[in-house]
Design a protein around this motif. Sequence first.
Motif, PDB file in Angstrom:
ATOM      1  N   TRP A  38       9.637 -51.019 -66.777  1.00  0.00           N
ATOM      2  CA  TRP A  38      10.243 -50.444 -68.255  1.00  0.00           C
ATOM      3  C   TRP A  38      10.514 -49.045 -67.719  1.00  0.00           C
ATOM      4  O   TRP A  38       9.847 -48.286 -67.079  1.00  0.00           O
ATOM      5  CB  TRP A  38       9.133 -50.498 -69.200  1.00  0.00           C
ATOM      6  CG  TRP A  38       9.330 -49.668 -70.186  1.00  0.00           C
ATOM      7  CD1 TRP A  38       9.254 -48.386 -70.786  1.00  0.00           C
ATOM      8  CD2 TRP A  38      10.396 -50.122 -71.481  1.00  0.00           C
ATOM      9  NE1 TRP A  38       9.786 -48.042 -71.872  1.00  0.00           N
ATOM     10  CE2 TRP A  38      10.527 -48.799 -72.365  1.00  0.00           C
ATOM     11  CE3 TRP A  38      11.029 -51.334 -71.834  1.00  0.00           C
ATOM     12  CZ2 TRP A  38      10.983 -48.973 -73.650  1.00  0.00           C
ATOM     13  CZ3 TRP A  38      11.843 -51.363 -73.135  1.00  0.00           C
ATOM     14  CH2 TRP A  38      11.867 -50.097 -73.963  1.00  0.00           C
ATOM     15  N   GLY A  39      11.837 -48.498 -68.158  1.00  0.00           N
ATOM     16  CA  GLY A  39      12.097 -47.274 -67.989  1.00  0.00           C
ATOM     17  C   GLY A  39      13.817 -47.202 -68.240  1.00  0.00           C
ATOM     18  O   GLY A  39      14.418 -47.996 -69.095  1.00  0.00           O
ATOM     19  N   ILE A  40      14.564 -46.164 -67.949  1.00  0.00           N
ATOM     20  CA  ILE A  40      15.845 -46.065 -67.971  1.00  0.00           C
ATOM     21  C   ILE A  40      16.643 -47.177 -67.428  1.00  0.00           C
ATOM     22  O   ILE A  40      16.510 -47.483 -66.086  1.00  0.00           O
ATOM     23  CB  ILE A  40      16.428 -44.584 -67.475  1.00  0.00           C
ATOM     24  CG1 ILE A  40      15.865 -43.713 -68.253  1.00  0.00           C
ATOM     25  CG2 ILE A  40      18.206 -44.570 -67.780  1.00  0.00           C
ATOM     26  CD1 ILE A  40      16.107 -42.223 -67.696  1.00  0.00           C
ATOM     27  N   ASN A  41      17.507 -47.968 -68.143  1.00  0.00           N
ATOM     28  CA  ASN A  41      18.263 -49.012 -67.447  1.00  0.00           C
ATOM     29  C   ASN A  41      19.640 -48.878 -67.410  1.00  0.00           C
ATOM     30  O   ASN A  41      20.418 -49.883 -67.161  1.00  0.00           O
ATOM     31  CB  ASN A  41      17.781 -50.512 -67.836  1.00  0.00           C
ATOM     32  CG  ASN A  41      18.020 -50.536 -69.291  1.00  0.00           C
ATOM     33  OD1 ASN A  41      18.589 -50.010 -69.961  1.00  0.00           O
ATOM     34  ND2 ASN A  41      17.597 -52.042 -69.666  1.00  0.00           N
ATOM     35  N   LYS A  52       4.039 -31.434 -70.012  1.00  0.00           N
ATOM     36  CA  LYS A  52       2.752 -31.949 -69.266  1.00  0.00           C
ATOM     37  C   LYS A  52       2.876 -32.502 -68.243  1.00  0.00           C
ATOM     38  O   LYS A  52       2.231 -32.178 -66.929  1.00  0.00           O
ATOM     39  CB  LYS A  52       1.519 -32.626 -70.199  1.00  0.00           C
ATOM     40  CG  LYS A  52       0.461 -32.891 -69.494  1.00  0.00           C
ATOM     41  CD  LYS A  52      -0.528 -33.863 -70.322  1.00  0.00           C
ATOM     42  CE  LYS A  52      -1.862 -33.742 -69.845  1.00  0.00           C
ATOM     43  NZ  LYS A  52      -1.719 -34.369 -68.283  1.00  0.00           N
ATOM     44  N   THR A  53       3.875 -33.519 -68.072  1.00  0.00           N
ATOM     45  CA  THR A  53       4.000 -34.225 -66.928  1.00  0.00           C
ATOM     46  C   THR A  53       4.674 -33.093 -65.704  1.00  0.00           C
ATOM     47  O   THR A  53       4.457 -33.091 -64.715  1.00  0.00           O
ATOM     48  CB  THR A  53       5.172 -35.210 -66.885  1.00  0.00           C
ATOM     49  OG1 THR A  53       4.637 -36.036 -67.895  1.00  0.00           O
ATOM     50  CG2 THR A  53       5.481 -36.148 -65.852  1.00  0.00           C
ATOM     51  N   MET A  54       5.643 -32.278 -66.121  1.00  0.00           N
ATOM     52  CA  MET A  54       6.236 -31.292 -65.495  1.00  0.00           C
ATOM     53  C   MET A  54       5.216 -30.443 -64.798  1.00  0.00           C
ATOM     54  O   MET A  54       5.171 -29.805 -63.631  1.00  0.00           O
ATOM     55  CB  MET A  54       7.192 -30.493 -65.954  1.00  0.00           C
ATOM     56  CG  MET A  54       8.564 -31.312 -66.391  1.00  0.00           C
ATOM     57  SD  MET A  54       9.428 -32.220 -64.925  1.00  0.00           S
ATOM     58  CE  MET A  54       8.949 -33.785 -65.223  1.00  0.00           C
ATOM     59  N   ASP A  55       4.338 -30.076 -65.671  1.00  0.00           N
ATOM     60  CA  ASP A  55       3.135 -29.063 -65.336  1.00  0.00           C
ATOM     61  C   ASP A  55       2.364 -29.747 -64.126  1.00  0.00           C
ATOM     62  O   ASP A  55       1.856 -29.035 -63.264  1.00  0.00           O
ATOM     63  CB  ASP A  55       2.430 -28.788 -66.431  1.00  0.00           C
ATOM     64  CG  ASP A  55       1.387 -27.503 -66.198  1.00  0.00           C
ATOM     65  OD1 ASP A  55       1.690 -26.343 -65.694  1.00  0.00           O
ATOM     66  OD2 ASP A  55       0.176 -27.796 -66.529  1.00  0.00           O
ATOM     67  N   GLY A  96       6.049 -41.980 -61.142  1.00  0.00           N
ATOM     68  CA  GLY A  96       7.360 -42.693 -60.949  1.00  0.00           C
ATOM     69  C   GLY A  96       8.479 -42.937 -62.249  1.00  0.00           C
ATOM     70  O   GLY A  96       7.802 -42.243 -63.365  1.00  0.00           O
ATOM     71  N   ALA A  97       9.363 -43.098 -61.946  1.00  0.00           N
ATOM     72  CA  ALA A  97      10.185 -43.239 -62.999  1.00  0.00           C
ATOM     73  C   ALA A  97      10.291 -44.369 -63.972  1.00  0.00           C
ATOM     74  O   ALA A  97      11.284 -44.876 -64.567  1.00  0.00           O
ATOM     75  CB  ALA A  97      11.702 -43.079 -62.512  1.00  0.00           C
ATOM     76  N   TRP A  98       9.205 -45.127 -63.956  1.00  0.00           N
ATOM     77  CA  TRP A  98       9.267 -46.445 -64.893  1.00  0.00           C
ATOM     78  C   TRP A  98       7.703 -46.848 -65.046  1.00  0.00           C
ATOM     79  O   TRP A  98       6.835 -46.248 -64.506  1.00  0.00           O
ATOM     80  CB  TRP A  98       9.684 -47.658 -63.946  1.00  0.00           C
ATOM     81  CG  TRP A  98       9.423 -47.723 -62.539  1.00  0.00           C
ATOM     82  CD1 TRP A  98       8.042 -48.291 -62.423  1.00  0.00           C
ATOM     83  CD2 TRP A  98       9.908 -47.287 -61.346  1.00  0.00           C
ATOM     84  NE1 TRP A  98       7.842 -48.325 -60.935  1.00  0.00           N
ATOM     85  CE2 TRP A  98       9.134 -47.731 -60.274  1.00  0.00           C
ATOM     86  CE3 TRP A  98      10.906 -46.699 -61.117  1.00  0.00           C
ATOM     87  CZ2 TRP A  98       9.344 -47.370 -59.224  1.00  0.00           C
ATOM     88  CZ3 TRP A  98      11.531 -46.324 -59.648  1.00  0.00           C
ATOM     89  CH2 TRP A  98      10.575 -46.812 -58.793  1.00  0.00           C
ATOM     90  N   ALA A 104      18.849 -40.468 -57.127  1.00  0.00           N
ATOM     91  CA  ALA A 104      18.084 -39.035 -57.423  1.00  0.00           C
ATOM     92  C   ALA A 104      17.123 -38.929 -58.434  1.00  0.00           C
ATOM     93  O   ALA A 104      16.062 -38.199 -58.391  1.00  0.00           O
ATOM     94  CB  ALA A 104      18.970 -37.725 -57.461  1.00  0.00           C
ATOM     95  N   MET A 105      17.225 -39.831 -59.433  1.00  0.00           N
ATOM     96  CA  MET A 105      16.476 -39.725 -60.689  1.00  0.00           C
ATOM     97  C   MET A 105      15.321 -40.950 -60.514  1.00  0.00           C
ATOM     98  O   MET A 105      14.518 -41.177 -61.224  1.00  0.00           O
ATOM     99  CB  MET A 105      17.310 -40.160 -61.852  1.00  0.00           C
ATOM    100  CG  MET A 105      18.166 -38.849 -62.082  1.00  0.00           C
ATOM    101  SD  MET A 105      18.793 -39.302 -63.839  1.00  0.00           S
ATOM    102  CE  MET A 105      17.558 -39.323 -64.926  1.00  0.00           C
ATOM    103  N   GLY A 106      15.206 -41.701 -59.329  1.00  0.00           N
ATOM    104  CA  GLY A 106      14.316 -42.749 -59.137  1.00  0.00           C
ATOM    105  C   GLY A 106      14.952 -44.048 -59.390  1.00  0.00           C
ATOM    106  O   GLY A 106      14.213 -44.981 -59.689  1.00  0.00           O
TER     107      GLY A 106
END
Length: 282
Positions: free
Chosen positions: A25-28, A76-79, A89-91, A237-239
């Motif tokens: 699940w993620g950007i598709n 928070k994830t970036m930190d 991961g991207a999903w 590049a975005m995964g």
Amino acid sequence: RIAIDGDFHLGNLGSFRGPDGKPAWGINDYDQAAKGSPAIDLERFATSLVLQARAQGVSPADQQKLAQTFGETYLKTMDDLAHGQKNPGAWLDSHEAQGKVADLLDKADQTKRKDLLKDLVKGEDGPSPQFKRSDRLQDVSSQQQSDVKAALADYAKHLPSGAGVKVPLQVLDVVAREGSGGSSFGLPRFWALVANDTPGKLPVILELKQAPPSPLVDLSGNPASFDAKAMMANEKAMGGQANPLSGDCKVAGTSMMVREIEPEKDSLDLTKLNHTGELEAL
């Protein structure tokens, strides 16, 4: 300026075939991927989240809470990443998902290639499979068919081994795909039915698509500005691009992305997300 989706909203989240071959699940949808500020993606997604919540009757206070939760989770994830924690991961896989997302992944896991083909292809398990013509799948001219086959022959030269299709490509049928995405703007889109790399296995559907250029690239919206190769590089590049069949080609000089129509690809009915918890789970 980094690689961003450029069109990040709730409708562009869904299931797809993950890197382990299982639904994720993620950007598709990365059609508008380009270089820009991540603030653009954050604003676009938060806006879609609030509009969807409003349409579902969520209170203004909870709309605000949803946008705030989204922003805080991102920060928070970036930190965490800045302090050396493992990239999640991207999903999401089926073990990480919850609620309706988990249900969608279970459904996608049970959807096989034969389920995808049965409504789109006739004679799919025979020697001469063809697309079923309809208002959305239409005949192409002999010149268009020749142009698509030539473009795919060049595209196939860059495929990795084990991509799942016979190389050199055996193109079994070509149609024009009408009425969705870039095609709704009059932009060309084709579907090609190609032979599997394993004899006896069902064929694969490849989509060749031109899209409107990202406003980050060309505010005029001139389709000639669409650069599928650059878009695919930003997606990677975005995964994205776990599917080895993702690539690009030029059909009679027009830059087009190439991707598999995956049985695992699906999306949620957003109108059935009835409360803030279900929206937060996305």
